[in-house]
Design a protein around this motif. Sequence first.
Motif, short mmCIF file in Angstrom:
data_model
loop_
_atom_site.label_atom_id
_atom_site.label_comp_id
_atom_site.label_asym_id
_atom_site.label_seq_id
_atom_site.Cartn_x
_atom_site.Cartn_y
_atom_site.Cartn_z
N VAL A 1 0.84 -1.20 0.00
CA VAL A 1 0.00 0.00 0.00
C VAL A 1 0.87 1.25 0.00
N GLN A 2 1.94 1.24 0.79
CA GLN A 2 2.84 2.39 0.77
C GLN A 2 3.47 2.59 -0.60
N TYR A 3 3.72 1.50 -1.31
CA TYR A 3 4.32 1.59 -2.64
C TYR A 3 3.38 2.26 -3.65
N LEU A 4 2.07 2.24 -3.37
CA LEU A 4 1.09 2.82 -4.27
C LEU A 4 0.90 4.32 -4.08
N THR A 5 1.31 4.87 -2.94
CA THR A 5 1.00 6.27 -2.62
C THR A 5 2.21 7.04 -2.13
N PRO A 6 2.32 8.32 -2.49
CA PRO A 6 3.41 9.16 -1.97
C PRO A 6 3.13 9.72 -0.58
N ARG A 7 1.95 9.48 -0.02
CA ARG A 7 1.71 9.93 1.35
C ARG A 7 2.37 8.97 2.32
N ASN A 8 3.06 9.49 3.29
CA ASN A 8 3.76 8.67 4.29
C ASN A 8 2.73 8.05 5.24
N LEU A 9 2.66 6.74 5.24
CA LEU A 9 1.67 6.02 6.05
C LEU A 9 2.27 5.42 7.32
N ALA A 10 3.47 5.84 7.67
CA ALA A 10 4.16 5.24 8.82
C ALA A 10 3.37 5.40 10.12
N ASP A 11 2.59 6.48 10.22
CA ASP A 11 1.86 6.72 11.47
C ASP A 11 0.40 6.29 11.39
N CYS A 12 0.00 5.61 10.32
CA CYS A 12 -1.39 5.19 10.16
C CYS A 12 -1.69 4.01 11.08
N LYS A 13 -2.72 4.15 11.90
CA LYS A 13 -3.06 3.14 12.89
C LYS A 13 -4.29 2.35 12.46
N VAL A 14 -4.43 1.17 13.03
CA VAL A 14 -5.63 0.37 12.80
C VAL A 14 -6.85 1.16 13.26
N GLY A 15 -7.87 1.24 12.42
CA GLY A 15 -9.06 2.01 12.74
C GLY A 15 -9.00 3.44 12.23
N GLN A 16 -7.95 3.77 11.50
CA GLN A 16 -7.78 5.12 11.00
C GLN A 16 -7.99 5.16 9.49
N CYS A 17 -8.49 6.29 9.00
CA CYS A 17 -8.63 6.56 7.57
C CYS A 17 -7.60 7.60 7.16
N LYS A 18 -7.15 7.53 5.92
CA LYS A 18 -6.25 8.53 5.37
C LYS A 18 -6.68 8.85 3.94
N TYR A 19 -6.78 10.13 3.63
CA TYR A 19 -6.98 10.54 2.24
C TYR A 19 -5.64 10.45 1.54
N VAL A 20 -5.56 9.70 0.44
CA VAL A 20 -4.29 9.49 -0.23
C VAL A 20 -4.44 9.70 -1.73
N LEU A 21 -3.32 9.93 -2.37
CA LEU A 21 -3.24 9.92 -3.82
C LEU A 21 -2.49 8.67 -4.25
N LEU A 22 -2.93 8.04 -5.33
CA LEU A 22 -2.20 6.96 -5.96
C LEU A 22 -1.54 7.55 -7.20
N THR A 23 -0.24 7.33 -7.37
CA THR A 23 0.47 7.98 -8.46
C THR A 23 1.09 6.99 -9.44
N ALA A 24 1.20 7.44 -10.68
CA ALA A 24 1.81 6.65 -11.74
C ALA A 24 3.31 6.92 -11.79
N TYR A 25 4.00 6.23 -12.68
CA TYR A 25 5.46 6.32 -12.76
C TYR A 25 5.93 7.75 -13.07
N ASP A 26 5.09 8.55 -13.77
CA ASP A 26 5.47 9.90 -14.13
C ASP A 26 4.93 10.96 -13.17
N GLY A 27 4.36 10.51 -12.04
CA GLY A 27 3.80 11.43 -11.06
C GLY A 27 2.35 11.76 -11.27
N GLY A 28 1.73 11.26 -12.37
CA GLY A 28 0.32 11.51 -12.62
C GLY A 28 -0.55 10.82 -11.59
#
Length: 380
Positions: free
Chosen positions: A81-108
């Motif tokens: 999941v971390q590989y799919l998004t540039p948002r740092n998920l290190a502090d994401c806890k069980v029971g938590q939601c995070k708004y994230v972007l999924l990015t392509a190889y060119d940053g799209g």
Amino acid sequence: MRDLKDLPAIAFGTRVRTTPYHDATRRWGCSCYTVYNHTYLPVFYESPIDDYNALINDVSLWDVGCQRQVEIAGPDAARFVQYLTPRNLADCKVGQCKYVLLTAYDGGIVNDPVLLKLAEDRFWLSLADSDVLLWAKGVALHGEWDVTIHEPDVSPVQVQGPKSTDVMRDVFGEWIDDLKYFWFREIELDGVPLAISRTGWSGERGYEIYLRDGSQGDWLWERIMDAGKSYGIKPGAPSAIRRIEAGILSYGADMDLTNNPFEINMDRLVDTDMEADYIGKEALQRIKEAGVPRRLVGIEIAGSPLPAPNVKRWPVYMQEIGIGHVTSCVHSPTLQKNVGFALLAHDWTSPGTEIRIEAEDGERSAHVVALPFTEKRQNK
């Protein structure tokens, strides 16, 4: 310019999926549908304005079962999941939601889901409109990932509006008062499994209820509508008016694969310095260092009230030079103004800049303003 009464009809068929709430939406008088994630999505019931008024004054129930989930589980789920998004998920806890972007190889931008962490090794991506299930499976195919990826039997509804907590409390109990913004809880109601989050797409206080048994859609819909009678609940749908007022972007309209996070002002969702790798990291590092030639801004559009949201990306000019396009716009009954977003060349993005728009009904003047247009009330 087109009027809502001129909208074409939509035909139902088996090629496009229905949600567990579809029969209820037709029974409760949905007047217009669109297709989202290959699924029918209500657009409005009485009218967009009536639905908007119910949302901002009382409470409304939305069928957003088209908001499909991609479940990622297994020993490597967190790393994948971390590989799919540039948002740092290190502090994401069980029971938590995070708004994230999924990015392509060119940053799209591939998608902008809400991530739900159900366990250390199990996640949902609650999707905007695109084929992320196929994309994620393709990414997993070309790496050594010990994960399973599938679409579970999960279909959300949203309860949104200033009286949403009252309705939710009456259905689910007093613990609703303690549910924090962007957190969720897994429960059962009458033996039916659910997950409930303090999230939504309205800018108002609200909740999403993730039904985990598609056979119970009608039961859940009527249970909520019955509990909401004393609070003036009405069936509704994601409101283009309210989401634009609140500065909420829509994937496919305000951003897509051709956009990177920096030009849509989502810098906070990109960590180019974290140790973990992710798709598009090198590209996003280069874009951040070079700066972006265009940015998404708020605009106010002069002239008579727009009768409906735009269906095309209207060109924007400075004198006779094209400098970008309008992505979304609508008339706000609260502000008594036409408001929207435009993606403009960087030199023309300062608040107060006067621009010219080629709208469906001809040329209109406009100017750049700060976002959001009205306050977001979801955390109150």
